[in-house]
Design a protein around this motif. Structure first.
Motif, PDB file in Angstrom:
ATOM      1  N   PHE A   1       0.831  -1.208   0.000  1.00  0.00           N
ATOM      2  CA  PHE A   1       0.000   0.000   0.000  1.00  0.00           C
ATOM      3  C   PHE A   1       0.866   1.259   0.000  1.00  0.00           C
ATOM      4  O   PHE A   1       0.512   2.256  -0.619  1.00  0.00           O
ATOM      5  CB  PHE A   1      -0.977  -0.029   1.183  1.00  0.00           C
ATOM      6  CG  PHE A   1      -2.113  -0.991   0.931  1.00  0.00           C
ATOM      7  CD1 PHE A   1      -3.296  -0.542   0.373  1.00  0.00           C
ATOM      8  CD2 PHE A   1      -1.983  -2.343   1.208  1.00  0.00           C
ATOM      9  CE1 PHE A   1      -4.335  -1.417   0.093  1.00  0.00           C
ATOM     10  CE2 PHE A   1      -3.016  -3.228   0.937  1.00  0.00           C
ATOM     11  CZ  PHE A   1      -4.190  -2.771   0.374  1.00  0.00           C
ATOM     12  N   LEU A   2       2.001   1.191   0.672  1.00  0.00           N
ATOM     13  CA  LEU A   2       2.892   2.356   0.656  1.00  0.00           C
ATOM     14  C   LEU A   2       3.495   2.533  -0.738  1.00  0.00           C
ATOM     15  O   LEU A   2       3.532   3.633  -1.285  1.00  0.00           O
ATOM     16  CB  LEU A   2       4.008   2.195   1.695  1.00  0.00           C
ATOM     17  CG  LEU A   2       3.556   2.155   3.164  1.00  0.00           C
ATOM     18  CD1 LEU A   2       4.779   2.076   4.086  1.00  0.00           C
ATOM     19  CD2 LEU A   2       2.719   3.380   3.508  1.00  0.00           C
ATOM     20  N   LYS A   3       3.962   1.413  -1.284  1.00  0.00           N
ATOM     21  CA  LYS A   3       4.625   1.500  -2.600  1.00  0.00           C
ATOM     22  C   LYS A   3       3.654   1.900  -3.711  1.00  0.00           C
ATOM     23  O   LYS A   3       4.072   2.387  -4.756  1.00  0.00           O
ATOM     24  CB  LYS A   3       5.222   0.131  -2.963  1.00  0.00           C
ATOM     25  CG  LYS A   3       6.523  -0.146  -2.249  1.00  0.00           C
ATOM     26  CD  LYS A   3       7.248  -1.314  -2.908  1.00  0.00           C
ATOM     27  CE  LYS A   3       8.273  -1.880  -1.953  1.00  0.00           C
ATOM     28  NZ  LYS A   3       7.997  -3.259  -1.569  1.00  0.00           N
ATOM     29  N   ASN A   4       2.366   1.662  -3.506  1.00  0.00           N
ATOM     30  CA  ASN A   4       1.403   1.884  -4.588  1.00  0.00           C
ATOM     31  C   ASN A   4       0.556   3.152  -4.432  1.00  0.00           C
ATOM     32  O   ASN A   4      -0.477   3.283  -5.082  1.00  0.00           O
ATOM     33  CB  ASN A   4       0.497   0.668  -4.737  1.00  0.00           C
ATOM     34  CG  ASN A   4       1.199  -0.420  -5.522  1.00  0.00           C
ATOM     35  OD1 ASN A   4       1.145  -0.447  -6.747  1.00  0.00           O
ATOM     36  ND2 ASN A   4       1.918  -1.286  -4.825  1.00  0.00           N
ATOM     37  N   ALA A   5       1.030   4.068  -3.592  1.00  0.00           N
ATOM     38  CA  ALA A   5       0.252   5.309  -3.419  1.00  0.00           C
ATOM     39  C   ALA A   5       0.150   6.079  -4.736  1.00  0.00           C
ATOM     40  O   ALA A   5      -0.761   6.880  -4.923  1.00  0.00           O
ATOM     41  CB  ALA A   5       0.874   6.172  -2.333  1.00  0.00           C
ATOM     42  N   GLY A   6       1.073   5.838  -5.640  1.00  0.00           N
ATOM     43  CA  GLY A   6       1.023   6.523  -6.940  1.00  0.00           C
ATOM     44  C   GLY A   6       0.446   5.650  -8.042  1.00  0.00           C
ATOM     45  O   GLY A   6       0.569   5.973  -9.221  1.00  0.00           O
ATOM     46  N   ARG A   7      -0.189   4.527  -7.661  1.00  0.00           N
ATOM     47  CA  ARG A   7      -0.700   3.549  -8.637  1.00  0.00           C
ATOM     48  C   ARG A   7      -1.501   4.192  -9.769  1.00  0.00           C
ATOM     49  O   ARG A   7      -1.387   3.800 -10.917  1.00  0.00           O
ATOM     50  CB  ARG A   7      -1.562   2.523  -7.893  1.00  0.00           C
ATOM     51  CG  ARG A   7      -2.244   1.483  -8.794  1.00  0.00           C
ATOM     52  CD  ARG A   7      -3.079   0.517  -7.954  1.00  0.00           C
ATOM     53  NE  ARG A   7      -3.860  -0.393  -8.767  1.00  0.00           N
ATOM     54  CZ  ARG A   7      -3.472  -1.603  -9.172  1.00  0.00           C
ATOM     55  NH1 ARG A   7      -2.279  -2.057  -8.832  1.00  0.00           N
ATOM     56  NH2 ARG A   7      -4.255  -2.363  -9.910  1.00  0.00           N
TER      57      ARG A   7
END
Ligand code: AHR
Length: 654
Positions: free
Chosen positions: A437-443
């Motif tokens: 979820f942290l890594k995909n905040a810019g998904r």
């Protein structure tokens, strides 16, 4: 003097943070996109005893003796009296509710009867009223009376009704019982006195105090928790329950409407699904059916979002598919549902809706085709649904699936094919570790702004599991979801709907965790994840505005995530800002493009430890706290607590 104080304040900020404050520009006069009223919603599925034993307030389990083993949930009770209980069929046959039981009684001076333990006990509250009802008749020549009792877990009487006598014709009998004490694990007892036989069915006990006071309605405390989220939509009835383990077990909305006692129940697909959490007593009575779902959504001011079976059962289970040339009845179900929701009272299905007490249309705007289906089999079937729906109901927005995962071959294939077709929204699911979820905040930063919209239809951070059921809803999971949600909000041009999943779980009867709201027979608690959802959904706003650091969105640099919106209906600015680091962060907001009142507030959610959680015994361990903050001209300085989720509210200057 004022100047000196300002210098000292600035120096303290530097000392506390150990670094320069993070400068964030909030550009209120540069709206990026509208936020759909549907942005934050809820996902309801009958998993974890969410419906029967949960939100549907019926307290008797297997009230109609229709479980596969007809006496499941019932025990015979002998009080110096004899008898036996025999399940049998109606004649002429009844399709929705084919069984009842005959109680043969030879009680002498005693009594013989049955007790029901409810759904892991019956929750009873002192001084509250409970409505008992039963369908019954006696055989010719029988001399039988029945008493109704509520007992606490030690067997003491905490409520009783006047004895009831029956006639030889089927009739419904009612009694009202006042409870003398509170008990989370009470039982109901129906005891027969005299000699002869009685046929009984639909043995029911409801709290009188239900949501909106509707008889036979919903559990008030649970619905209130959901309503407090002010959801923009309610997705129902799932989830995998839509698909069924096989097609006979799929969700068929037509079986869930009309008189409650004629609704044909089925085994709940979560009954035996999870190997170490099996619940052989988990069925779907459909007391909470499609009419009630529509009504619930309407009560909460939310758009209803029904998801329908698309001619496929769960591909993780039987994976049955209906041949394409036999799909018509499934498509017809979708068309009929639209008529049930929106049709005039002279239409077949609209008339039925009116007969259930809702002549006005429910204003259905969305319909979902399939849940987590994948591959060509799904796309082939989706196409046929889309064609028929667009032809007959171009006004309805179609939601399609993209499979069970957030990426990978099935996901890419679905998006590729669906782009050639015409769904309004594509449903994406992600049950992933907190780090994801942290890594995909810019998904969604690079998703096509003019293309199909996204429905983040099921998501939750799945981390460490502890022994307490609620423990998987850890602070870490909530914190990381909040960071991710700033990315959903920033990308509201693409993401038009989002819902955490699943919504509800009974602490003694769950199959799946984490879940947003936990309950037992008397209480309901919000998880930290619930409070995160609430902070976003009750500060939804109407337009996204830029929140930038050095011209870039805040997506985790220095462990800070942020998004900002304005609300043109109440003239507020809302900034969501999440600090996922272990240290305090000093932030300076530079408030450009608008003037604000001199003070506002900041709501903060935080915890002592990353694996802390809320439990039935400590429900508010992690819950938001609000404090006032001062604006100095165009500047707002805020100290963000370590590991905290924050919502800043600033009213615009009038
Ligand atoms: O939310 C629980 C389950 O997760 C849903 O039923 C299904 O759609 C997903 O796999």
């Amino acid at each position: 003097m004022k100047k000196i104080l300002l210098i000292i304040a600035a120096a303290i900020q530097l000392t506390v943070a150990g670094q320069q404050p993070i400068e964030i520009s909030i550009l209120a006069n540069k709206p990026v996109c509208d936020i759909q009223p549907t942005m934050w919603g809820v996902f309801f599925e009958d998993i974890n005893f969410a419906a029967d034993g949960g939100i549907y307030a019926e307290l008797v389990k297997n009230r109609s003796f229709e479980f596969t083993l007809p006496l499941t949930g019932w025990e015979q009770v002998l009080q110096n009296g004899n008898g036996r209980v025999v399940p049998t069929f109606y004649s002429p046959a009844k399709s929705g509710n084919p069984h009842y039981v005959t109680v043969y009684v030879n009680a002498g001076n005693g009594a013989f009867g049955l007790s029901n333990q409810g759904f892991r006990g019956i929750g009873i509250k002192q001084d509250n009223l409970y409505n008992f009802s039963i369908n019954a008749r006696i055989s010719d020549g029988s001399d039988i009376k029945m008493k109704v009792e509520i007992l606490d877990s030690a067997g003491a009487l905490i409520g009783a009704a006047q004895p009831i006598g029956f006639t030889t014709a089927w009739r419904k009998y009612h009694a009202s019982i006042k409870a003398s004490s509170t008990e989370p694990k009470a039982m109901l007892r129906i005891m027969f006195m005299g000699k002869g036989s009685a046929d009984i069915d639909m043995v029911s006990l409801f709290p009188a105090d239900t949501w909106k006071g509707r008889p036979g309605g919903m559990r008030k405390d649970i619905v209130q928790m959901i309503a407090d989220l002010k959801p923009g939509f309610v997705r129902f009835p799932g989830g995998c329950i839509v698909e069924g383990r096989d097609l006979t077990n799929r969700y068929q909305w037509k079986n869930t409407i009309g008189p409650v006692e004629d609704r044909k129940m089925i085994i709940n697909r979560w009954n035996m699904e999870i190997r170490n959490r099996q619940a052989p007593d988990y069925f779907q009575t459909f007391g909470l059916g499609f009419f009630e779902y529509f009504q619930l959504a309407e009560d909460m001011g939310a758009e209803p979002l029904p998801i329908l079976n698309c001619g496929m059962s769960c591909q993780f289970n039987a994976g049955e598919v209906v041949p394409l040339n036999e799909l018509d009845p499934y498509i017809q179900d979708a068309l009929d549902l639209i008529e049930f929701a929106n049709g005039s009272t002279s239409s077949v299905w609209g008339k039925l809706r009116a007969s259930m007490g809702h002549p006005e249309p429910f204003n259905l705007k969305f319909i979902g085709v399939g849940n987590e289906q994948w591959d060509e089999q799904y796309i082939e079937r989706y196409k046929l649904f889309e064609k028929a729906l667009k032809e007959k109901h171009p006004e309805i927005k179609i939601v399609s699936g993209s499979g069970p995962s957030a990426s990978g071959a099935y996901f890419d294939y679905a998006w590729g094919e669906l782009k050639k077709l015409g769904p309004a929204l594509i449903d994406e699911h992600y049950y992933m570790p907190p780090e994801w979820f942290l890594k995909n905040a810019g998904r969604y930063d690079n998703y096509d702004r003019s293309g199909i919209k996204v429905f983040a239809g099921e998501y939750a951070a799945h981390g460490r599991e502890g022994s307490a059921p609620e423990s998987r809803n850890s602070w870490l999971s909530a914190l990381t979801e909040a960071a991710f949600m700033t990315g959903l909000e920033r990308n509201a041009a693409v993401v038009n709907m989002a819902s955490y999943a699943p919504l509800l779980a009974h602490v003694d009867a769950w199959q799946w965790r984490p879940d947003l709201i936990w309950f037992d027979n008397l209480q309901t608690i919000g998880t930290p994840n619930y409070y995160v959802q609430k902070m976003f959904s009750t500060h939804k706003g109407t337009q996204v505005i830029p929140a930038l650091r050095g011209g870039n969105p805040l997506e985790g640099a220095d462990s800070v995530y942020a998004s900002a919106v304005i609300d043109k209906t109440n003239f507020n600015l809302y900034i969501k800002i999440v600090n996922v680091s272990k240290s305090t962060k000093s932030v300076n907001f530079n408030l450009e493009g608008a003037s604000y009142a001199k003070s506002g507030e900041i709501e903060t959610l935080k915890a002592k430890g990353m694996y802390d959680y809320n439990s039935i015994s400590n429900p508010k361990n992690i819950s938001p706290v609000t404090r006032t903050i001062a604006v100095s001209g165009k500047k707002l300085a805020v100290m963000l607590d370590p590991s905290s989720v924050n919502v800043v509210t600033l009213p615009f200057k009038k």
